[in-house]
Design an enzyme around this catalytic site. Sequence first.
Site, mmCIF file in Angstrom:
data_model
loop_
_atom_site.group_PDB
_atom_site.id
_atom_site.type_symbol
_atom_site.label_atom_id
_atom_site.label_comp_id
_atom_site.label_asym_id
_atom_site.label_seq_id
_atom_site.Cartn_x
_atom_site.Cartn_y
_atom_site.Cartn_z
ATOM 1 N N ALA A 87 0.851 -1.193 0.000
ATOM 2 C CA ALA A 87 0.000 0.000 0.000
ATOM 3 C C ALA A 87 0.881 1.235 0.000
ATOM 4 C CB ALA A 87 -0.895 -0.001 1.241
ATOM 5 N N TYR A 89 8.612 11.910 -2.644
ATOM 6 C CA TYR A 89 8.224 10.503 -2.734
ATOM 7 C C TYR A 89 9.406 9.596 -2.373
ATOM 8 C CZ TYR A 89 7.210 6.049 -5.023
ATOM 9 O OH TYR A 89 7.057 4.715 -5.298
ATOM 10 N N VAL A 120 4.035 6.615 -17.475
ATOM 11 C CA VAL A 120 4.279 7.149 -18.808
ATOM 12 C C VAL A 120 3.476 6.420 -19.907
ATOM 13 C CG1 VAL A 120 6.420 5.763 -19.044
ATOM 14 C CG2 VAL A 120 6.099 7.809 -20.436
ATOM 15 N N ILE A 121 3.378 5.086 -19.852
ATOM 16 C CA ILE A 121 2.689 4.367 -20.939
ATOM 17 C C ILE A 121 1.187 4.663 -20.900
ATOM 18 C CG2 ILE A 121 2.179 2.085 -21.896
ATOM 19 C CD1 ILE A 121 4.893 1.166 -20.769
ATOM 20 N N ILE A 149 5.248 15.155 -24.850
ATOM 21 C CA ILE A 149 6.207 14.387 -24.050
ATOM 22 C C ILE A 149 6.808 15.335 -23.017
ATOM 23 C CG2 ILE A 149 8.383 13.103 -24.085
ATOM 24 C CD1 ILE A 149 7.653 12.215 -26.954
HETATM 25 O O1 GDU Z 1 2.969 11.944 -19.597
HETATM 26 C C1 GDU Z 1 4.141 11.649 -19.303
HETATM 27 C C2 GDU Z 1 4.465 10.876 -18.155
HETATM 28 C C3 GDU Z 1 5.799 10.593 -17.899
HETATM 29 N N1 GDU Z 1 6.767 11.037 -18.718
HETATM 30 C C4 GDU Z 1 8.184 10.713 -18.414
HETATM 31 O O2 GDU Z 1 8.322 9.319 -18.308
HETATM 32 C C5 GDU Z 1 9.250 8.951 -17.293
HETATM 33 C C6 GDU Z 1 8.655 7.898 -16.397
HETATM 34 O O3 GDU Z 1 7.608 8.458 -15.621
HETATM 35 P P1 GDU Z 1 6.548 7.573 -14.830
HETATM 36 O O4 GDU Z 1 5.501 8.478 -14.278
HETATM 37 O O5 GDU Z 1 6.138 6.416 -15.656
HETATM 38 O O6 GDU Z 1 7.418 6.919 -13.644
HETATM 39 P P2 GDU Z 1 8.381 7.515 -12.511
HETATM 40 O O7 GDU Z 1 9.790 7.249 -12.981
HETATM 41 O O8 GDU Z 1 8.042 8.891 -12.104
HETATM 42 O O9 GDU Z 1 8.011 6.575 -11.244
HETATM 43 C C7 GDU Z 1 7.776 5.168 -11.294
HETATM 44 O O10 GDU Z 1 8.907 4.453 -10.935
HETATM 45 C C8 GDU Z 1 9.448 4.801 -9.691
HETATM 46 C C9 GDU Z 1 10.612 3.885 -9.456
HETATM 47 O O11 GDU Z 1 11.539 3.994 -10.478
HETATM 48 C C10 GDU Z 1 8.451 4.782 -8.551
HETATM 49 O O12 GDU Z 1 8.493 3.657 -7.765
HETATM 50 C C11 GDU Z 1 7.050 5.211 -8.925
HETATM 51 O O13 GDU Z 1 6.081 4.762 -8.013
HETATM 52 C C12 GDU Z 1 6.672 4.810 -10.317
HETATM 53 O O14 GDU Z 1 5.487 5.477 -10.705
HETATM 54 C C13 GDU Z 1 9.617 10.234 -16.578
HETATM 55 O O15 GDU Z 1 10.946 10.567 -16.863
HETATM 56 C C14 GDU Z 1 8.639 11.269 -17.087
HETATM 57 O O16 GDU Z 1 9.223 12.533 -17.219
HETATM 58 C C15 GDU Z 1 6.449 11.782 -19.843
HETATM 59 O O17 GDU Z 1 7.289 12.196 -20.598
HETATM 60 N N2 GDU Z 1 5.132 12.063 -20.101
#
Ligand code: GDU
Length: 317
Positions: free
Chosen positions: A77, A145, A184-185, A201
């Site tokens: 959680a 976080y 991101v996906i 992006i």
């Molecule tokens: O609309 C978007 C969303 C994301 N990104 C980019 O994609 C990358 C990945 O972003 P995510 O939101 O997919 O993931 P995070 O790296 O922020 O975080 C994820 O991985 C982390 C560990 O690496 C944490 O545990 C977290 O909970 C999990 O969401 C980032 O560099 C972000 O800048 C974009 O360009 N556009």
Amino acid sequence: MKVLVTGGAGFIGSHLVDRLMKLGYEVRVLDDLSAGTLDNIRHWLWHERFEFMEGDMRNREIVEKAVKDIEVVFHLAANPEVRIGSQSPELLYETNVLITYNLLEAVRKSGVKYLVFTSSSTVYGDADLIPTPEEYAPLEPISVYGGAKLAAEALISGYAHTFDFRALIFRLANIIGERSNHGVIYDFINKLRRNPGELEILGDGTQRKSYLHVSDTVEGILHIFEYFRKGNRAVDFYNLGNDDWITVKEIAEIVSEEMGLKPAFRFTGGVDGGRGWKGDVKFMRLSIEKAKKTGWKPKLNSYEAVRRTVRELLSSL
Ligand SMILES: O=c1ccn([C@@H]2O[C@H](COP(=O)(O)OP(=O)(O)O[C@H]3O[C@H](CO)[C@H](O)[C@H](O)[C@H]3O)[C@@H](O)[C@H]2O)c(=O)[nH]1
């Protein structure tokens, strides 16, 4: 053996529940359904070995009830969002640190023998050693976080050494797959459905990280837990990720291709040298040598995990 999965209706939690149920465990899930949904666990709701408790872990009484008669707690959680905005620091503290403290207080008064915690690669911050091993120091998170995850790790370690239980901490790379509802996906698919001609992006698109499919993640957690149980360490730490990494721009290309689209990419430029947001770690690849020595290894690399996830998310729409 009876196990508790906190966050068991969530993305990673529900996949872990699937595996635990198939292995024959008695499984109790505690979830407040803030990020998770009943749909993720609906197939188990009437099973005799399964029990669902809806509740917010900020409430100590609920947590105490949830650990009753439990031998192993898988503590998943959490508020998974790194991006500050909709998430205030206070909410991140409460939903990552305070709930972990409440759990530890309940655990030390109960018969729980093992606590398994899903921490995050973000505890390493902008590591200057890549791939980053578990013993990397100093741990200097660059997001609230990441700081909250590190605080939770520290509390768990202190409690496990002081009270009579053992703790296994996983530092996860970016976990992706079916049922994920952020990241991101997920964002790219939704943006392209709204506007197939252009994809925004965040940042400069060169952010490069390691992605692990949720199926490999759950297998790793359970495999390494069995390995840890045979040893005698009070507390241990394992990175779970992939040997390769992939840029955000490459992810955008795979998502577009899988959706049969050729959108124009519009980079926002981002902050602090092309990051998506303040606190976004730009380059992340964890050393997974320690995990591999236990006999686990990922079946899908980052590219395969991304492609599989895009297909899974598209087919569930
Ligand atoms: O609309 C978007 C969303 C994301 N990104 C980019 O994609 C990358 C990945 O972003 P995510 O939101 O997919 O993931 P995070 O790296 O922020 O975080 C994820 O991985 C982390 C560990 O690496 C944490 O545990 C977290 O909970 C999990 O969401 C980032 O560099 C972000 O800048 C974009 O360009 N556009």
